[in-house]
Scaffold this active site. Sequence first.
Site, PDB file in Angstrom:
ATOM      1  CG  ASP A 364      -2.263   0.661   0.950  1.00  0.00           C
ATOM      2  OD1 ASP A 364      -2.275   1.906   0.941  1.00  0.00           O
ATOM      3  OD2 ASP A 364      -3.292  -0.020   0.758  1.00  0.00           O
ATOM      4  CG  ASP A 365       0.299   6.115   0.718  1.00  0.00           C
ATOM      5  OD1 ASP A 365       1.290   6.371   0.017  1.00  0.00           O
ATOM      6  OD2 ASP A 365      -0.463   6.979   1.175  1.00  0.00           O
ATOM      7  CE  LYS A 474      -7.077   0.367  -1.199  1.00  0.00           C
ATOM      8  NZ  LYS A 474      -6.892   0.118   0.264  1.00  0.00           N
ATOM      9  CG  MET A 477      -9.605  10.438  -6.337  1.00  0.00           C
ATOM     10  SD  MET A 477     -10.686  11.546  -5.423  1.00  0.00           S
ATOM     11  CE  MET A 477     -10.930  12.809  -6.641  1.00  0.00           C
ATOM     12  CB  CYS A 524      -9.740   2.587  -3.448  1.00  0.00           C
ATOM     13  SG  CYS A 524      -9.757   3.037  -1.689  1.00  0.00           S
ATOM     14  CB  SER A 525     -12.799   7.308  -3.985  1.00  0.00           C
ATOM     15  OG  SER A 525     -12.788   8.701  -3.746  1.00  0.00           O
ATOM     16  N   GLY A 527     -12.008   4.535   0.365  1.00  0.00           N
ATOM     17  CA  GLY A 527     -12.961   3.444   0.520  1.00  0.00           C
ATOM     18  C   GLY A 527     -14.018   3.538  -0.548  1.00  0.00           C
ATOM     19  CG  ASP A 532     -19.328   5.267  -9.876  1.00  0.00           C
ATOM     20  OD1 ASP A 532     -18.992   4.887 -11.006  1.00  0.00           O
ATOM     21  OD2 ASP A 532     -18.642   6.056  -9.190  1.00  0.00           O
ATOM     22  CD  GLU A 612      -6.317 -14.642  16.920  1.00  0.00           C
ATOM     23  OE1 GLU A 612      -7.192 -13.880  17.373  1.00  0.00           O
ATOM     24  OE2 GLU A 612      -5.099 -14.321  16.836  1.00  0.00           O
TER      25      GLU A 612
END
Length: 729
Positions: A364-365, A474, A477, A524-525, A527, A532, A612
């Site tokens: 990720d980022d 991913k 925005m 993603c924006s 989340g 849409d 777990e």
Amino acid sequence: MPIQINNNIITIHTRNTTYQMAVGEFGFLLHLYYGKKIEGDMSYLVTYNDRGFSGNPYEAKENRSFSMDTLPQEYPCYGTGDYRVTGFNMKNDEGIYGCDLRYQSHCIRKGKFAIQNLPAVYAKEEEANTLEIVLEDKAAGIEVTLYYGVIESLDVITRAAKIRNIKEKSCIITKASSGCLDFMEGSFDMLHFHGRHGMERMLERTPLRAGTMSFGSIRGTSSHQHNPFFIIAEKETTEDMGCCYGISLLYSGNFKCEAELDQYNQSRIIIGLQDEMFEYELKQNETLKTPEVAYIYTADGLTNLSHKYHKLIQNHICRGIYKNQPRPILINNWEATYFDFNGKKIIDIAKQAAELGVEMLVLDDGWFGERDSDNSGLGDWFVNEKKMGGSIADVVKKINDMGMKFGIWIEPEMISEDSKLYKEHRDWVYIIPERNPVLGRNQLVLDFSRKEVVDYIFDMIANILKQTNIEYIKMDMNRSIANVYTAVAGKQNYGTILYHYVLGVYDFLERLNTRFPHILIEGCSGGGGRFDSGMLYYTPQIWCSDNTDAIDRITIQYGTSFGYPISTVGAHVSAVPNHQTGRSTNIKTRGIVAMAGTFGYELDLNTLTLEEKEIVKQQINNCKKYWNLIHNGLYYRLVNPQKQHDIGAWEFASEDKSEALLNVVTLDTHCNAYVSYIKLKGLEEKAWYYMEQDKEKVYSGSALMYGGIPIPKMSNEYQSWQVHFVKVK
């Protein structure tokens, strides 16, 4: 042929529905009927009365009963004496508003129409038909082509419009809707899906009342606050019975839906581009294309409507190799590390994940530029090799050698002030001269309405993708758009810029899909801020919400399911206490909730207990075992968690009724509690079903559907129960 023309009556038939319109007197295009399949001319439904203060077309002369203020229309425009909400408005070169669109011609052709540079429902030529109707106002110099796409087998009718200036002088389009639904009575409810960041798509059901209800976005994206999917339902409509109309706009930017109950108890629903501060200049022969809206009607309740939209999106909107394929079970490092990672830490997370059966790691980022916090680096799409401990190819190879795929996070539309790109191209950023910009997450927005900006960012990211075996993106925005301004001559108009901004995003995604067809892209924006149907044309799944709390996700995913299939819902098992709510939920429950989506993990698996970790292995096995049932089966909402606060319950049933997967989560517990009974759906009444977890328990389909099954007593809240029912052969 599903489209029929008989004198002045135009009829569209699908398998179960009929849509009918008429070229009325003086060339006005009137709407007659949309609903359950019927035969015959429905023009008798239109009544003509002399209504006080309702104006009449000049040609009507003494006939005061013919008024556009009262008649149902296909594409109502301002300037004809219609004072209700209208779908179209413009002003000419002298600044005079209004026009008067009249029927000119029509044509019918095989296949489904497409819209250049915009997403659209697609189908094979033999699956669909297209109707085009041309309206014109010669005095205003405007021609509007109305497009109707028909997929008969799915009861889908889509609409869009192309607006063309046929005059030498320029004009300004101030409102351009995609479609209108006029009803001759008004006893309907509006179901819309509102929310906020972290709590998207909350269902609200509201009766249409005298006046106008309006929902939409001016944030530059379709937004967390209002989703561009709506339902109009009769008052008595439930999940299992009753008439309802779905309205899904294939667009990811500013939009508006208006619902008006007028003075004569007639209803009108307008959907399309947001008209606030919208002014689109058209010079001679230039065109403006509206986004497509997909309508579906059913007389069989909300569940049936959802099933039809799920099939439409899966088979006629989503594209690419992953459209109908199992998605890799992934682990994302974000909630495990945030920005505090290096190459070694990522490899360590991947090692444990691979041992447990996870199939992909998503970085990720923070892997690029000088990006150690959310205050810098956006726009600098080159690998931070110091942080990664070498090239990204080195990291990818090590992860691939474990048998895992690799993916990365990007946010191409954004820029940080503290970045090399900002220093070199400040003119590419939305900043109004002599004014300090509004910040969001301490970042600014690149002007994606400009091709040179899209070109530059695409080339930077494509260069990364070419270097190594990256199989997932991913695309995020993380702010709303403000301070809209561009230095490009002729593009200083707010409405023009944001419309072309969305086209720029679509262009970027289309290039990614074309150049790298093997890559799975997740939208993603923040989340679910751009969840849409338009985005699903380019990304077959979307991160459902930044809120990964399993209990909140039950409600978020409940609302999402009305208009969008499970295969599009990005859902992960995250750490506890949850980073958004502080709530602790056991890993079994978190897994069952995340299984109602694309499924993955958002935590450091090294921190789990041995017990777990065994549960994780079982979850991955179950996800693969039930994948076809979950993603290709029928989804049933068994409980509304917004109203029934004790439990959440949903079900997946195969279309052939051979199996079903029941999922239940306790949301609240009480002393000496009553027993909850859940009635299953989608089974064969006369068949028998055994419970896979206890094969001695056998039930008839009719018993499970009409008598239900008692939920076992659970020790405390947030416990879960997942049961697989299999038809006895």
